[in-house]
Design an enzyme around this catalytic site. Sequence first.
Site, PDB file in Angstrom:
ATOM      1  N   THR A  13       0.810  -1.217   0.000  1.00 60.78           N
ATOM      2  CA  THR A  13       0.000   0.000   0.000  1.00 60.78           C
ATOM      3  C   THR A  13       0.846   1.272   0.000  1.00 60.78           C
ATOM      4  O   THR A  13       0.307   2.372  -0.110  1.00 60.78           O
ATOM      5  CB  THR A  13      -0.931   0.045   1.232  1.00 60.78           C
ATOM      6  OG1 THR A  13      -0.133   0.048   2.425  1.00 60.78           O
ATOM      7  CG2 THR A  13      -1.871  -1.156   1.243  1.00 60.78           C
ATOM      8  N   GLY A  14       2.162   1.133   0.125  1.00 62.59           N
ATOM      9  CA  GLY A  14       3.028   2.305   0.172  1.00 62.59           C
ATOM     10  C   GLY A  14       3.495   2.756  -1.196  1.00 62.59           C
ATOM     11  O   GLY A  14       3.209   2.138  -2.224  1.00 62.59           O
ATOM     12  N   GLN A  15       4.238   3.868  -1.192  1.00 61.15           N
ATOM     13  CA  GLN A  15       4.759   4.440  -2.434  1.00 61.15           C
ATOM     14  C   GLN A  15       5.574   3.432  -3.238  1.00 61.15           C
ATOM     15  O   GLN A  15       5.301   3.176  -4.414  1.00 61.15           O
ATOM     16  CB  GLN A  15       5.646   5.652  -2.109  1.00 61.15           C
ATOM     17  CG  GLN A  15       6.470   6.146  -3.276  1.00 61.15           C
ATOM     18  CD  GLN A  15       7.492   7.198  -2.903  1.00 61.15           C
ATOM     19  OE1 GLN A  15       7.367   8.334  -3.344  1.00 61.15           O
ATOM     20  NE2 GLN A  15       8.498   6.853  -2.109  1.00 61.15           N
ATOM     21  N   ASP A  16       6.574   2.827  -2.605  1.00 62.88           N
ATOM     22  CA  ASP A  16       7.454   1.900  -3.318  1.00 62.88           C
ATOM     23  C   ASP A  16       6.716   0.643  -3.742  1.00 62.88           C
ATOM     24  O   ASP A  16       6.986   0.084  -4.813  1.00 62.88           O
ATOM     25  CB  ASP A  16       8.654   1.530  -2.450  1.00 62.88           C
ATOM     26  CG  ASP A  16       9.595   2.696  -2.235  1.00 62.88           C
ATOM     27  OD1 ASP A  16       9.299   3.798  -2.732  1.00 62.88           O
ATOM     28  OD2 ASP A  16      10.626   2.512  -1.565  1.00 62.88           O
ATOM     29  N   ASP A  59       0.668  -9.575   8.559  1.00 63.02           N
ATOM     30  CA  ASP A  59       1.239  -8.475   9.334  1.00 63.02           C
ATOM     31  C   ASP A  59       2.662  -8.835   9.723  1.00 63.02           C
ATOM     32  O   ASP A  59       2.929  -9.968  10.138  1.00 63.02           O
ATOM     33  CB  ASP A  59       0.393  -8.226  10.585  1.00 63.02           C
ATOM     34  CG  ASP A  59       0.659  -6.868  11.213  1.00 63.02           C
ATOM     35  OD1 ASP A  59       1.840  -6.525  11.396  1.00 63.02           O
ATOM     36  OD2 ASP A  59      -0.314  -6.160  11.535  1.00 63.02           O
ATOM     37  N   SER A  85       7.672   3.932   8.530  1.00 57.63           N
ATOM     38  CA  SER A  85       8.726   4.561   7.745  1.00 57.63           C
ATOM     39  C   SER A  85       8.846   6.065   7.905  1.00 57.63           C
ATOM     40  O   SER A  85       9.692   6.680   7.261  1.00 57.63           O
ATOM     41  CB  SER A  85       8.533   4.229   6.258  1.00 57.63           C
ATOM     42  OG  SER A  85       7.257   4.671   5.822  1.00 57.63           O
ATOM     43  N   THR A 128      18.046   1.801   4.554  1.00 54.92           N
ATOM     44  CA  THR A 128      17.821   3.233   4.361  1.00 54.92           C
ATOM     45  C   THR A 128      19.056   4.054   4.668  1.00 54.92           C
ATOM     46  O   THR A 128      19.890   3.677   5.507  1.00 54.92           O
ATOM     47  CB  THR A 128      16.666   3.723   5.259  1.00 54.92           C
ATOM     48  OG1 THR A 128      16.554   5.154   5.192  1.00 54.92           O
ATOM     49  CG2 THR A 128      16.921   3.351   6.716  1.00 54.92           C
ATOM     50  N   GLU A 130      19.001   6.630   6.350  1.00 54.91           N
ATOM     51  CA  GLU A 130      18.871   7.129   7.722  1.00 54.91           C
ATOM     52  C   GLU A 130      19.759   6.344   8.686  1.00 54.91           C
ATOM     53  O   GLU A 130      19.996   6.786   9.808  1.00 54.91           O
ATOM     54  CB  GLU A 130      17.412   7.062   8.178  1.00 54.91           C
ATOM     55  CG  GLU A 130      16.492   8.048   7.488  1.00 54.91           C
ATOM     56  CD  GLU A 130      16.718   9.488   7.911  1.00 54.91           C
ATOM     57  OE1 GLU A 130      17.207   9.705   9.033  1.00 54.91           O
ATOM     58  OE2 GLU A 130      16.397  10.399   7.115  1.00 54.91           O
ATOM     59  N   TYR A 156      13.555   5.160  13.976  1.00 54.05           N
ATOM     60  CA  TYR A 156      13.407   4.552  12.649  1.00 54.05           C
ATOM     61  C   TYR A 156      14.748   4.073  12.123  1.00 54.05           C
ATOM     62  O   TYR A 156      14.895   2.939  11.661  1.00 54.05           O
ATOM     63  CB  TYR A 156      12.788   5.569  11.684  1.00 54.05           C
ATOM     64  CG  TYR A 156      12.848   5.154  10.233  1.00 54.05           C
ATOM     65  CD1 TYR A 156      12.065   4.116   9.753  1.00 54.05           C
ATOM     66  CD2 TYR A 156      13.684   5.823   9.332  1.00 54.05           C
ATOM     67  CE1 TYR A 156      12.121   3.739   8.413  1.00 54.05           C
ATOM     68  CE2 TYR A 156      13.734   5.464   8.002  1.00 54.05           C
ATOM     69  CZ  TYR A 156      12.950   4.416   7.549  1.00 54.05           C
ATOM     70  OH  TYR A 156      13.009   4.044   6.235  1.00 54.05           O
ATOM     71  N   HIS A 186      13.780   8.886  -1.740  1.00 54.57           N
ATOM     72  CA  HIS A 186      13.159   8.777  -3.057  1.00 54.57           C
ATOM     73  C   HIS A 186      11.681   9.134  -2.921  1.00 54.57           C
ATOM     74  O   HIS A 186      10.987   8.628  -2.066  1.00 54.57           O
ATOM     75  CB  HIS A 186      13.363   7.394  -3.663  1.00 54.57           C
ATOM     76  CG  HIS A 186      13.104   6.267  -2.721  1.00 54.57           C
ATOM     77  ND1 HIS A 186      13.913   5.974  -1.644  1.00 54.57           N
ATOM     78  CD2 HIS A 186      12.113   5.337  -2.691  1.00 54.57           C
ATOM     79  CE1 HIS A 186      13.439   4.928  -0.995  1.00 54.57           C
ATOM     80  NE2 HIS A 186      12.338   4.538  -1.608  1.00 54.57           N
ATOM     81  N   ARG A 191       3.897   9.388  -2.954  1.00 56.37           N
ATOM     82  CA  ARG A 191       4.362   9.630  -1.594  1.00 56.37           C
ATOM     83  C   ARG A 191       3.208  10.168  -0.740  1.00 56.37           C
ATOM     84  O   ARG A 191       2.384  10.949  -1.215  1.00 56.37           O
ATOM     85  CB  ARG A 191       5.504  10.646  -1.627  1.00 56.37           C
ATOM     86  CG  ARG A 191       6.171  10.904  -0.289  1.00 56.37           C
ATOM     87  CD  ARG A 191       6.727   9.634   0.289  1.00 56.37           C
ATOM     88  NE  ARG A 191       8.167   9.666   0.450  1.00 56.37           N
ATOM     89  CZ  ARG A 191       8.841   8.709   1.071  1.00 56.37           C
ATOM     90  NH1 ARG A 191       8.200   7.669   1.562  1.00 56.37           N
ATOM     91  NH2 ARG A 191      10.145   8.769   1.179  1.00 56.37           N
TER      92      ARG A 191
END
Length: 332
Positions: A13-16, A59, A85, A128, A130, A156, A186, A191
Amino acid sequence: MTEARRALITGITGQDGGHLAELLHDKGYEVFGLIRGQNNPRREAVTIEFPYVTLIEGDLIDPTSLVRAVEASDPAEVYNLAAVSHVGYSFKNPALTADVTAKGVLNVLEAVRVTGREHSTRVYQASTSEMFGGLDYNRPGAGYNEHSLFHPRSPYGVAKLYGHWIAKNYRESYGMFVACGILFNHEGERRGTEFVTRKISHAVARIERGLQPYVELGDLWPKRDWGYAGDYVEGMWRMLQHPVPDDFVLATGQTHSIEEFLTLAFAEIGVDDWRPYVKQDPALLRPAEVDILLGDPTKAEQELGWRRKVDFPGLVRLMVAHDLQLIDTSRP
């Protein structure tokens, strides 16, 4: 007729997840997506946008559901993109971030291993930038690469670092094909608006159409290595086609501040000075901030043949144009 390769995507369900589902479908894969809960509000949107994706309930914090998902999809490739995220959110919910973003990686790897697919299924782990934390940055003009030191500055980043190392551990301990993509920021039209780039492009479009007077932001000085998400998912796929599992940095090799993003975004609607339309909200400041992130994608370019296609101005232009069109098409 050759049977289609099967791929399982967590974080569908996310951007990527959306970009990757599209890419894999275009390459002839049978695509499965893990989705949380019976009443997930994103289920209908995913079903409409990606009718070719078979959704499986599961999940990352429920190991049994992951075993069932792997058995049901029987994937040649697993892309673990699911995570808590949002960096700011991770400070408010550190325990949940650890359960999903850190331990969830372990659960995915175990699901592949205990179902007997440790030597037949290739796994992509979404690491990531981060994890670097922006500290120990003593090479001006040179970006972080696969050998740079990690120093995460958020729950995170810490959780992602655990996921990164447990992925490498399973690679070395069980001979599993686990590739880690250390992706720098990205962005794109998919997004969420809680992320600063889309928050800006969305607000700029609404300001242009007279729907809001300004946008509230936190710090404006941090610099990020921003690329287009559609380019980066191709890098993910290339990592799983590589002869051996490895770690790869995906980045543009350029860094830009939030102020630069604002300047380009407002220029798209003919505004030269964005300052009257931006208010800084102290509540949006983070306990610890990463000053600068700059990546060195040399290894991915040389070994995978990966190149980013969309440059920074093109990314901003794409996002603002999308949000303007989104407003116009939603109006009666």
